[in-house]
Design an enzyme around this catalytic site. Sequence first.
Site: not given
Length: 330
Positions: A112, A195, A198
């Site tokens: 991230k 994956k 969101k």
Amino acid sequence: RPRVLSGIQPTADSFHLGNYLGALREWVTMQDEHDAFYCVVDLHAITVAQDPELLRQRTRLSAAQLLALGIDPERSTLFVQSHVPEHAQLSWVLECLTGFGEAGRMTQFKDKSARQEADHVSVGLFTYPVLQAADILLYQADAVPVGEDQRQHLELTRNLAQRFNSRYGKTFTVPAAHIPKGTAKIYDLQDPTSKMSKSVPAGVVELLESPKRSAKKIRSAVTDLEREIRYDVENKPGISNLLVIYSALTGRGIADLETAYEGKGYGDLKKELGEVVVEFVTPFQERVREYLDDPTELDKVLHRGAERARAVSAETLRTVFDRVGFLPPM
Ligand code: ATP
Ligand code: MG
């Protein structure tokens, strides 16, 4: 009854199929045999920048989706993380037990943070897994239903629980990750090797988007140049992902689907899976609308949930503060 705790971030307008098949479906079934605590983790959401009004809306929307999926607020404690101050309080204590290098090994942080400008990566994003450990340990959870991407965070939680217990005496239950077989990692339809997320909205099937749009996304899912419909993650990640989703939503085995689609094309599989998804999301969306029509009732559910959660978390925190040597306030 064994305890279960899990959480979901209000970081998008809608949950996606990965959230549902990897985690939320388990949340619903586990209510039967467990004393369940489920929360919308808004403290986690602000580890990346959020618009305040949107965050508030999405928190309500998340609760409505959980109810619509079948979380029963009579049986389970459904609450919003920021309503229970003990989460942030225990997190601090656990941060002081976590090694800097240990936290730095978390792959989700690496992924991230790599997606953001270095200046925008917050310390909160770095310490996120420790707050997650606090979420779980406060409730003395035995099991934590999550997707595959959370396995490493659960391992950290277990290590922190054991470390605290050995340093200060048995205080926490050491929780086990409950990761479903088969659906633990649903892949992005446009990039079937990463994956569905969101925060990377490419090939994401959102439970609240128009069903037509979902069907269209499935029809344009990235597949391969062969023709055969066969489960083979190595060579056919796109088709394998579609088969997993199809099987999970219908209860039909993958081998059964392979046989049924023998001699048929990818177009048939995609079209029919699109229909399966439409059938699933249409009544779901109807139920979400009903919960949103009555926000006072929704807020009441969350208020009651927070009270029940606080009763448990306050007791754990009291013990922790005492064990680490804090002077009692009175
Ligand atoms: P973000 O990208 O903001 O982290 P997310 O899609 O990962 O969002 P979370 O709220 O972080 O959603 O995760 C909620 C639950 O859904 C977790 O238990 C997580 O493991 C699970 N989950 C998320 N994505 C998938 C996926 N693609 N397949 C299976 N489970 C998933
Ligand atoms: Mg996530």
